[in-house]
Design a protein around this motif. Structure first.
Motif, short mmCIF file in Angstrom:
data_model
loop_
_atom_site.label_atom_id
_atom_site.label_comp_id
_atom_site.label_asym_id
_atom_site.label_seq_id
_atom_site.Cartn_x
_atom_site.Cartn_y
_atom_site.Cartn_z
N ASP A 105 0.96 -1.23 -0.05
CA ASP A 105 -0.23 -0.14 0.14
C ASP A 105 0.90 1.30 -0.04
O ASP A 105 0.18 2.36 -0.24
N LEU B 150 -1.99 0.67 -8.74
CA LEU B 150 -3.13 0.47 -7.84
C LEU B 150 -4.40 0.90 -8.56
O LEU B 150 -5.51 -0.03 -8.29
N ASP B 151 -4.42 2.16 -9.30
CA ASP B 151 -5.71 2.48 -10.00
C ASP B 151 -5.93 1.54 -10.89
O ASP B 151 -7.38 1.35 -11.23
N ALA C 294 -5.46 -1.89 -10.83
CA ALA C 294 -5.76 -3.08 -10.32
C ALA C 294 -7.29 -2.69 -9.72
O ALA C 294 -8.14 -3.50 -9.66
N ARG C 295 -7.45 -1.72 -9.21
CA ARG C 295 -8.86 -1.21 -8.49
C ARG C 295 -9.98 -1.16 -9.74
O ARG C 295 -11.03 -1.70 -9.50
N VAL D 93 -10.51 -5.11 -10.59
CA VAL D 93 -11.36 -5.54 -9.66
C VAL D 93 -12.92 -5.18 -9.75
O VAL D 93 -13.68 -5.91 -9.56
N ALA D 94 -13.13 -3.79 -10.25
CA ALA D 94 -14.45 -3.32 -10.31
C ALA D 94 -15.23 -3.82 -11.43
O ALA D 94 -16.39 -4.12 -11.51
N GLU E 56 -9.25 -10.33 -7.40
CA GLU E 56 -9.25 -9.83 -6.09
C GLU E 56 -7.84 -8.81 -6.11
O GLU E 56 -7.16 -9.23 -6.68
N LEU E 57 -8.01 -8.02 -5.25
CA LEU E 57 -6.95 -7.07 -5.03
C LEU E 57 -6.48 -7.18 -3.33
O LEU E 57 -7.22 -7.09 -2.67
#
Length: 193
Positions: free
Chosen positions: A128, A139-140, A142-143, A146-147, A153-154
């Motif tokens: 993180d 990270l963006d 990955a989010r 996942v969405a 899964e993250l």
């Protein structure tokens, strides 16, 4: 059991990447670890990235794609950092992928043709406070993945280390790496055949 094609990070096919592959093998999975750097390893991430730039990231990506040609279609594609490029490319574009494991990096799915393929589960693992993972858009991405994907899964781990799952590097973080390995083995057991 699952069959995994695991791509190394920018420092090369290090003993830590080999050790991770051996842990998966010890659990009964078949793991292929191609060397996209022709035997070269580097002491620092910067040196490895410089080498990658010299060779050309497009060349490294193509080497990864070509590695898969001699293997069966039903693979889990996995990659550490730089190795996420060929892993994610293959998971998104090669028919028959059974899963993807993206460590320390994630690329927007639009880079490889759009949406994540239906029926291909994926895990993304990162820290993180990792400046590469958080500040460079991984990270963006990955989010967003996942969405958009139903079986994605993250997992975020506390800390600033980038290559925290490579036991041969100073950035290794044993508690986070152990949890990552446990989650990966659960993932492989769930999708293995």
């Amino acid at each position: 059991m699952a069959e995994v094609l695991l791509f190394h990070h920018a420092q090369g096919l290090t003993p830590g990447v080999r050790d991770f592959a051996d842990r998966l093998r010890a659990a009964g999975h078949t793991v292929h670890t191609p060397d996209l750097y022709d035997g070269k390893t580097f002491d620092t991430l910067e040196e490895g990235l410089d080498y990658g730039r010299t060779v050309g990231f497009d060349v490294i990506l193509e080497r990864g794609r070509l590695t898969a040609e001699g293997l069966p279609a039903g693979l889990v594609y996995a990659g550490f950092s730089l190795g996420v490029m060929p892993a994610q490319l293959l998971a998104q574009t090669r028919p028959g992928a059974t899963g993807a494991l993206l460590f320390h990096s994630c690329i927007p799915t639009s880079e490889f043709g759009g949406e994540w393929p239906a029926g291909v589960p994926v895990q993304v693992h990162g820290m993180d406070a990792d400046e590469f993972f958080v500040d460079e858009g991984d990270l963006d991405a990955a989010r967003a993945l996942v969405a958009a994907a139903p079986d994605a899964e993250l997992f975020l781990y506390p800390g600033p280390q980038h290559l925290f799952a490579d036991s041969s590097l100073p950035s290794y973080h044993e508690p986070a790496a152990a949890l990552l390995t446990e989650r990966v083995l659960g993932f492989l057991d769930r999708i293995g055949y």
